[in-house]
Design a protein around this motif. Structure first.
Motif, PDB file in Angstrom:
ATOM      1  N   ARG A 154     -60.219  54.537  75.240  1.00  0.00           N
ATOM      2  CA  ARG A 154     -59.311  54.844  76.352  1.00  0.00           C
ATOM      3  C   ARG A 154     -58.781  56.275  76.337  1.00  0.00           C
ATOM      4  N   PRO A 155     -58.431  56.829  75.163  1.00  0.00           N
ATOM      5  CA  PRO A 155     -57.941  58.212  75.156  1.00  0.00           C
ATOM      6  C   PRO A 155     -58.972  59.244  75.622  1.00  0.00           C
ATOM      7  N   VAL A 180     -60.694  58.995  78.336  1.00  0.00           N
ATOM      8  CA  VAL A 180     -60.872  58.909  79.787  1.00  0.00           C
ATOM      9  C   VAL A 180     -60.451  60.170  80.539  1.00  0.00           C
ATOM     10  N   SER A 181     -59.347  60.792  80.095  1.00  0.00           N
ATOM     11  CA  SER A 181     -58.847  61.953  80.832  1.00  0.00           C
ATOM     12  C   SER A 181     -59.828  63.127  80.787  1.00  0.00           C
ATOM     13  N   PRO A 226     -57.762  52.395  81.752  1.00  0.00           N
ATOM     14  CA  PRO A 226     -56.370  52.511  81.317  1.00  0.00           C
ATOM     15  C   PRO A 226     -55.504  51.408  81.937  1.00  0.00           C
ATOM     16  N   GLY A 227     -54.376  51.112  81.306  1.00  0.00           N
ATOM     17  CA  GLY A 227     -53.437  50.151  81.872  1.00  0.00           C
ATOM     18  C   GLY A 227     -53.855  48.722  81.612  1.00  0.00           C
ATOM     19  N   ARG A 256     -59.597  47.843  87.673  1.00  0.00           N
ATOM     20  CA  ARG A 256     -60.024  48.657  86.529  1.00  0.00           C
ATOM     21  C   ARG A 256     -60.746  49.907  87.008  1.00  0.00           C
ATOM     22  N   ALA A 287     -57.308  58.069  86.924  1.00  0.00           N
ATOM     23  CA  ALA A 287     -57.132  58.855  85.702  1.00  0.00           C
ATOM     24  C   ALA A 287     -57.998  60.122  85.723  1.00  0.00           C
TER      25      ALA A 287
END
Ligand code: ATP
Length: 315
Positions: free
Chosen positions: A180-181, A183-184, A201-202, A210, A217
């Protein structure tokens, strides 16, 4: 420089037609999700570099020689004596079901760190491709994915992650925490329908939410693979569903990687979303309709081959 850079672990692959415990003959080849994608792209005429560590052993030579023979640039790949080249055993259990056994813990490739890969970004490729397999190999490889993806994005290189969750290597929670980290920093996310939750995320619980969370993001393209049901692609302003190509299934291993190679090829050729997905389901179909992970992948001139009438002979 190369248009595409990818990195990860490529192993020697031994394939049995039946059960390994019964003995007999095995076929030797090489296997690795990222190098499968690299070979797929090279066959389609793109310039692609693969980075990774192999052991100072004959299987390592096989990996490097195979990639070289397929036109993949291995200038940044290294021999590392701290461990052997990883090994994957594949056996046919029943029908189309393939069972996989790994001997890769402590392999040379598991010693990979960011500094092994960063030099390959110096020439500013158009695209960096990584998979969710690499961070499951150890701390160094996980850090390498984190750093290299971040650096690539900061330099304006497009980045693609194929989630490729492997239950043999780590748990779903650990995978989600690690992926997940990223993704940005990602431009393209490719996942199977059951893998989307590992990267979105979330706390969204539906596929639609999703996908929306990933697009919000900053991901430009979210691509979902659905096996024999085809694939769908999502951008901020478009949703496209494409069916799978109908082919006789020979060996489904490698379909996902072939699909990614076709998708990224379409991206490099600046095809629209539908064109990218069409090429992806076509290369995916080549992988399922031929044996081996990558051996049956098409050259550019073969892309139209599946349109030939069944049973016809090409003269
Ligand atoms: P793997 O990890 O085994 O490589 P995956 O789960 O990543 O596979 P799949 O969704 O199984 O990927 O397959 C990727 C693509 O390959 C599909 O979207 C589809 O286009 C094509 N494909 C897969 N299975 C079939 C099939 N039976 N017939 C035709 N095309 C297929």
């Amino acid at each position: 420089g190369n248009d595409v850079v990818t990195f990860g672990e490529t192993m020697a692959a031994l394939r049995a037609d039946g059960l390994i415990r019964l003995g007999g003959t095995m076929r030797l080849s090489v296997a690795g999700a990222e190098s499968n994608v690299a070979i797929g792209l090279a066959r389609l005429g793109h310039s692609v570099g693969w980075v990774g560590l192999v052991g100072g052993d004959e299987p390592g030579e096989l990996v490097l020689r195979t990639l070289r023979a397929e036109g993949v640039d291995v200038a940044h790949a290294c021999v590392d004596e701290r461990g052997p080249t990883g090994l994957i055993l594949l056996e046919r259990r029943v029908g189309e079901l393939t069972r996989v056994i790994y001997h890769r813990a402590g392999s040379a490739a598991s010693f990979l760190v960011a500094d092994d890969v960063l030099p390959a970004l110096d020439s500013l490729p158009k695209l960096l491709h990584v998979t969710g397999i690499t961070p499951a190999l150890g701390r160094g490889p996980a850090e390498a994915v984190r750093v290299v993806v971040r650096e690539a994005a900061a330099s304006g290189v497009l980045t693609c992650l194929d989630v490729n969750y492997r239950a043999r290597l780590w748990g779903r929670e650990q995978a989600a925490e690690t992926l997940r980290p990223l993704v940005s920093s990602l431009s393209v996310v490719i996942a199977s329908d059951d893998e989307l939750e590992l990267v979105a995320p979330g706390a969204a619980t539906t596929e639609r939410d999703r996908v929306a969370a990933l697009l919000d993001a900053g991901v430009s393209e979210v691509i979902i693979k659905r096996g024999g049901d085809g694939a769908s692609g999502h951008t901020a302003d478009q949703v496209v569903d494409v069916p799978a190509r109908r082919v006789q299934v020979v060996d489904v291993v490698g379909a996902g990687d072939a699909f990614v190679a076709g998708y990224l090829s379409g991206l490099l050729d600046e095809l629209d979303l539908t064109g990218r997905l069409d090429r992806a389901v076509t290369t995916g179909a080549f992988a399922v309709a031929s044996s081996g992970d990558w051996e049956g992948l098409p050259s550019r001139s073969e892309l139209g081959l599946l349109d030939a009438l069944p049973g016809s002979t090409l003269r």
